[in-house]
Design an enzyme around this catalytic site. Sequence first.
Site, mmCIF file in Angstrom:
data_model
loop_
_atom_site.group_PDB
_atom_site.id
_atom_site.type_symbol
_atom_site.label_atom_id
_atom_site.label_comp_id
_atom_site.label_asym_id
_atom_site.label_seq_id
_atom_site.Cartn_x
_atom_site.Cartn_y
_atom_site.Cartn_z
ATOM 1 N N GLY A 28 0.814 -1.212 0.000
ATOM 2 C CA GLY A 28 0.000 0.000 0.000
ATOM 3 C C GLY A 28 0.847 1.262 0.000
ATOM 4 O O GLY A 28 2.039 1.229 0.340
ATOM 5 N N ASN A 29 0.232 2.347 -0.397
ATOM 6 C CA ASN A 29 0.918 3.651 -0.366
ATOM 7 C C ASN A 29 -0.112 4.771 -0.333
ATOM 8 O O ASN A 29 -1.237 4.610 -0.803
ATOM 9 C CB ASN A 29 1.924 3.805 -1.522
ATOM 10 C CG ASN A 29 1.503 3.084 -2.768
ATOM 11 O OD1 ASN A 29 0.625 3.558 -3.488
ATOM 12 N ND2 ASN A 29 2.087 1.905 -3.007
ATOM 13 N N SER A 45 9.168 3.807 0.215
ATOM 14 C CA SER A 45 9.147 2.421 -0.246
ATOM 15 C C SER A 45 9.698 1.493 0.847
ATOM 16 O O SER A 45 10.732 1.785 1.450
ATOM 17 C CB SER A 45 10.025 2.342 -1.498
ATOM 18 O OG SER A 45 10.146 1.019 -1.918
ATOM 19 N N GLY A 46 8.970 0.417 1.112
ATOM 20 C CA GLY A 46 9.501 -0.674 1.934
ATOM 21 C C GLY A 46 9.790 -0.381 3.391
ATOM 22 O O GLY A 46 10.628 -1.051 3.990
ATOM 23 N N SER A 75 7.177 2.818 -4.772
ATOM 24 C CA SER A 75 7.369 2.373 -6.169
ATOM 25 C C SER A 75 6.148 2.696 -7.033
ATOM 26 O O SER A 75 6.247 2.722 -8.259
ATOM 27 C CB SER A 75 7.648 0.871 -6.212
ATOM 28 O OG SER A 75 6.543 0.174 -5.666
ATOM 29 N N GLU A 76 4.998 2.957 -6.374
ATOM 30 C CA GLU A 76 3.802 3.313 -7.159
ATOM 31 C C GLU A 76 3.655 4.829 -7.329
ATOM 32 O O GLU A 76 2.600 5.300 -7.743
ATOM 33 C CB GLU A 76 2.530 2.743 -6.523
ATOM 34 C CG GLU A 76 2.369 1.239 -6.650
ATOM 35 C CD GLU A 76 2.167 0.715 -8.079
ATOM 36 O OE1 GLU A 76 2.152 1.532 -9.038
ATOM 37 O OE2 GLU A 76 2.059 -0.513 -8.218
ATOM 38 N N HIS A 97 -4.030 -3.126 -0.793
ATOM 39 C CA HIS A 97 -4.302 -4.479 -1.313
ATOM 40 C C HIS A 97 -5.278 -5.153 -0.346
ATOM 41 O O HIS A 97 -5.106 -6.314 0.001
ATOM 42 C CB HIS A 97 -3.010 -5.300 -1.400
ATOM 43 C CG HIS A 97 -1.951 -4.695 -2.274
ATOM 44 N ND1 HIS A 97 -0.664 -5.154 -2.296
ATOM 45 C CD2 HIS A 97 -1.994 -3.672 -3.172
ATOM 46 C CE1 HIS A 97 0.049 -4.435 -3.149
ATOM 47 N NE2 HIS A 97 -0.735 -3.517 -3.687
HETATM 48 ZN ZN ZN Z 1 -0.023 -2.131 -5.002
#
Ligand code: ZN
Length: 210
Positions: A28-29, A45-46, A75-76, A97
């Site tokens: 998710g982001n 990220s991460g 990354s999105e 997600h």
């Molecule tokens: Zn995703």
Amino acid sequence: MLLASLREQVCAAAVRSYRSGLVRGTSGNWSARDPLTGLVAVTPSGLAYEKMTPEDIVVVNLDGEVVEGGRRPSSELPMHLVIYRRRPDVGGIAHTHSPYATALAVLERELPPVLIEMALVGTRVPVAPFAMPGTPEVGEAAVAALAEAQACLLARHGVVAVGRTVEEATLTAARVEEMAQIYHLAAQLGSPEPIPAEVMETLVRKYRGQ
Ligand SMILES: [Zn+2]
């Protein structure tokens, strides 16, 4: 710290969503756009949500260049930037997600309007066609689907919700997951029929205060 309040909002939305089970691990982001400068604050990220603080939120411009922050942006990020460029009305984005909504995304099936709450999101939650994660094409696919609702499913991937603020987008992402869960439960008991289109249109107008 640049955009301190916006970074706090993005961090709080992400951490709250993690605690409520909307995302697991580091999936998710979240992001928010500053209306004055046009800069975007986005989750890194991460990084584990338990450890995330407002300082970890990265500030980027609409070209994706880091303006302030010591971490790598999500990354999105290309998806978020495409949505902001194409939708001047959007001030916040949530991407999850979450399992019940993502199960529908796996089947490439939309979430139909079986509940009155759908009117707060749109007349249905459509599915955006598959695009490779991390590419601007995810954003292009989402923008087309988001023309008719405040959230859409990303085929084989998850959920993206938009709003005037990141809080509003996060509330919508949570609402989509709750509706998908109830739809799943109802489908075990029978065949949930969609609310008729004219009733949905009336509900949408009512919830918009028109
Ligand atoms: Zn995703």
